[in-house]
Scaffold this motif. Sequence first.
Motif, PDB file in Angstrom:
ATOM      1  N   UNK A   1      -6.649  -2.312  -8.904  1.00  0.00           N
ATOM      2  CA  UNK A   1      -5.905  -1.064  -8.810  1.00  0.00           C
ATOM      3  C   UNK A   1      -5.269  -0.900  -7.432  1.00  0.00           C
ATOM      4  N   UNK A   2      -4.093  -0.343  -7.413  1.00  0.00           N
ATOM      5  CA  UNK A   2      -3.323  -0.182  -6.173  1.00  0.00           C
ATOM      6  C   UNK A   2      -4.052   0.698  -5.155  1.00  0.00           C
ATOM      7  N   UNK A   3      -4.700   1.752  -5.611  1.00  0.00           N
ATOM      8  CA  UNK A   3      -5.381   2.655  -4.677  1.00  0.00           C
ATOM      9  C   UNK A   3      -6.485   1.918  -3.924  1.00  0.00           C
TER      10      UNK A   3
ATOM     11  N   UNK B   1      -4.946  -0.069  -1.103  1.00  0.00           N
ATOM     12  CA  UNK B   1      -4.541   0.803   0.001  1.00  0.00           C
ATOM     13  C   UNK B   1      -5.756   1.224   0.810  1.00  0.00           C
ATOM     14  N   UNK B   2      -6.820   1.618   0.129  1.00  0.00           N
ATOM     15  CA  UNK B   2      -8.041   2.025   0.837  1.00  0.00           C
ATOM     16  C   UNK B   2      -8.641   0.873   1.636  1.00  0.00           C
ATOM     17  N   UNK B   3      -8.590  -0.334   1.079  1.00  0.00           N
ATOM     18  CA  UNK B   3      -9.102  -1.491   1.808  1.00  0.00           C
ATOM     19  C   UNK B   3      -8.252  -1.779   3.040  1.00  0.00           C
TER      20      UNK B   3
END
Length: 101
Positions: free
Chosen positions: A1-3, A6-8
Amino acid sequence: PRILEILQKVHAKFFAEVDRFKLREKSPRNSENASRKHERRKISVDVKNVLQKVRAEILAGVHCVFSGIFPTNVPPQSTDIWRLAEAFGAVCQNELVHKVT
């Protein structure tokens, strides 16, 4: 998942900043006033700053033109869409120029 990606990315950049500040503190130049440096590090390493940098990468290199969509009595630079585009890294223009993507 894209989110998750981004969080990583935010996580990695944040801790890279923390490591950079730790190295700066260990440098012989910074051995004086170590307690003040420690306090400054707490203030300087802030996830808000990391998020701003990540956000600015999204539209980096994009040149937008906003022509004819704002009322003439409103400065385009004061509109939400203009400021949001800039926050995401875009360069905004009032007129069509060769750099507009």
